[in-house]
Design an enzyme around this catalytic site. Structure first.
Site, PDB file in Angstrom:
ATOM      1  N   CYS A   2       0.830  -1.228   0.000  1.00  0.00           N
ATOM      2  CA  CYS A   2       0.000   0.000   0.000  1.00  0.00           C
ATOM      3  C   CYS A   2       0.859   1.271   0.000  1.00  0.00           C
ATOM      4  O   CYS A   2       2.070   1.220   0.178  1.00  0.00           O
ATOM      5  CB  CYS A   2      -0.879   0.063   1.240  1.00  0.00           C
TER       6      CYS A   2
HETATM    7  N1  GLN Z   1      -1.335  -6.080   4.843  1.00  0.00           N
HETATM    8  C1  GLN Z   1      -2.141  -4.936   4.547  1.00  0.00           C
HETATM    9  C2  GLN Z   1      -3.385  -5.280   3.752  1.00  0.00           C
HETATM   10  O1  GLN Z   1      -3.592  -6.373   3.347  1.00  0.00           O
HETATM   11  C3  GLN Z   1      -1.345  -3.854   3.876  1.00  0.00           C
HETATM   12  C4  GLN Z   1      -0.918  -4.273   2.534  1.00  0.00           C
HETATM   13  C5  GLN Z   1      -0.024  -3.321   1.844  1.00  0.00           C
HETATM   14  O2  GLN Z   1       0.821  -2.620   2.409  1.00  0.00           O
HETATM   15  N2  GLN Z   1      -0.163  -3.423   0.602  1.00  0.00           N
HETATM   16  O3  GLN Z   1      -4.181  -4.427   3.536  1.00  0.00           O
END
Ligand code: GLN
Length: 249
Positions: A2
């Site tokens: 993210c």
């Molecule tokens: N683990 C988190 C999620 O599934 C953040 C994922 C991310 O940083 N892409 O939303």
């Protein structure tokens, strides 16, 4: 993984902070420039912001990509805030989909986002999860690794720790439990931003009366500073403090 961003400063529209900047979160949802893991961030998004005179933030979260939500564009044009936290999501394998799984997570005055993953979740984190009261586990906001991380952070905040200590302590808890992964956390109560750089990119820009802490720069204007890996950052307008994350913090 993210991308996320927190802003403190003069009243600004959500649009001016998130979607107008040429490489802002809207653009980062399909073309992030510095993201180390994953490609697009199309598994939902969320924004939390504080209205003047109300310490509890409002949230707008959706399971669709930020670019696919015309209602958000409209809302962002007219909604103004002096403090906000927003994220665009690329879901970690095996975690829940949907609006409830999109950051920011919230409790009372707090907004929280996690850029990264807890490797081996849920099995590898079971021991750490078992240290939480059952009521916290039952109240998890979503079936995601990030919701567990938020529950660990929130317990420390409830115990009276400062935002920076709560984030650094949680990274320390994960390290001590042998949980590997990437732990870039972002937290605000509308007056202070705390963040960790632990496995992915983080930067900030401090300008008179305002500060932005973000996974990556929203534009090519001067002033962005890169936060080194394994750092905990605390920021308010005019005051940014960075210290190394210690093993076993
Ligand atoms: N683990 C988190 C999620 O599934 C953040 C994922 C991310 O940083 N892409 O939303």
């Amino acid at each position: 993984m993210c991308r996320h961003l927190a802003y403190l400063g003069p009243q600004a529209t959500l649009r001016s902070v998130l979607t107008d900047p040429p490489y802002g979160l809207l653009r980062q949802s399909w073309a992030p420039r510095r993201q180390r893991h994953g490609t697009v961030n199309a598994d939902g998004f969320g924004v939390g912001w504080y209205a003047d005179g109300d310490p509890v933030p409002a949230r707008y979260r959706r399971a669709v990509p930020m670019w696919g939500d015309a209602s958000f564009a409209d809302l962002a044009r007219v909604t103004r805030a002096r403090a906000l936290l927003a994220a665009v999501r690329s879901a970690t394998d095996g975690t829940a989909q949907g609006e409830a799984a999109a950051a920011p997570y919230a409790a009372g005055p707090w907004l929280f986002s996690h850029n990264g993953r807890l490797d081996g979740w849920p099995a590898a984190t079971a021991g750490l999860a078992a240290t939480l009261p059952a009521a916290d586990l039952l109240a998890l906001e979503a079936r995601t690794d990030s919701a567990l991380a938020w529950a660990l952070v929130h317990r420390r905040l409830r115990d009276g720790e400062s935002p920076g200590d709560a984030l650094a302590g949680t990274v320390g808890d994960l390290d001590a439990a042998g949980v590997t992964g990437r732990f870039n956390f972002l937290l605000t109560d509308g007056t202070t931003i705390a963040a960790t750089a632990a496995g992915d990119t983080l930067c900030y820009r401090s300008r008179p009366g305002q500060v932005v802490v973000a996974s990556e720069p929203s534009d090519d204007e001067p002033g962005w500073r890169v936060v080194p890996d394994r750092t905990v950052l605390t920021a308010r307008p005019g005051v940014v403090d960075a210290s190394p994350l210690k093993p076993g913090d």
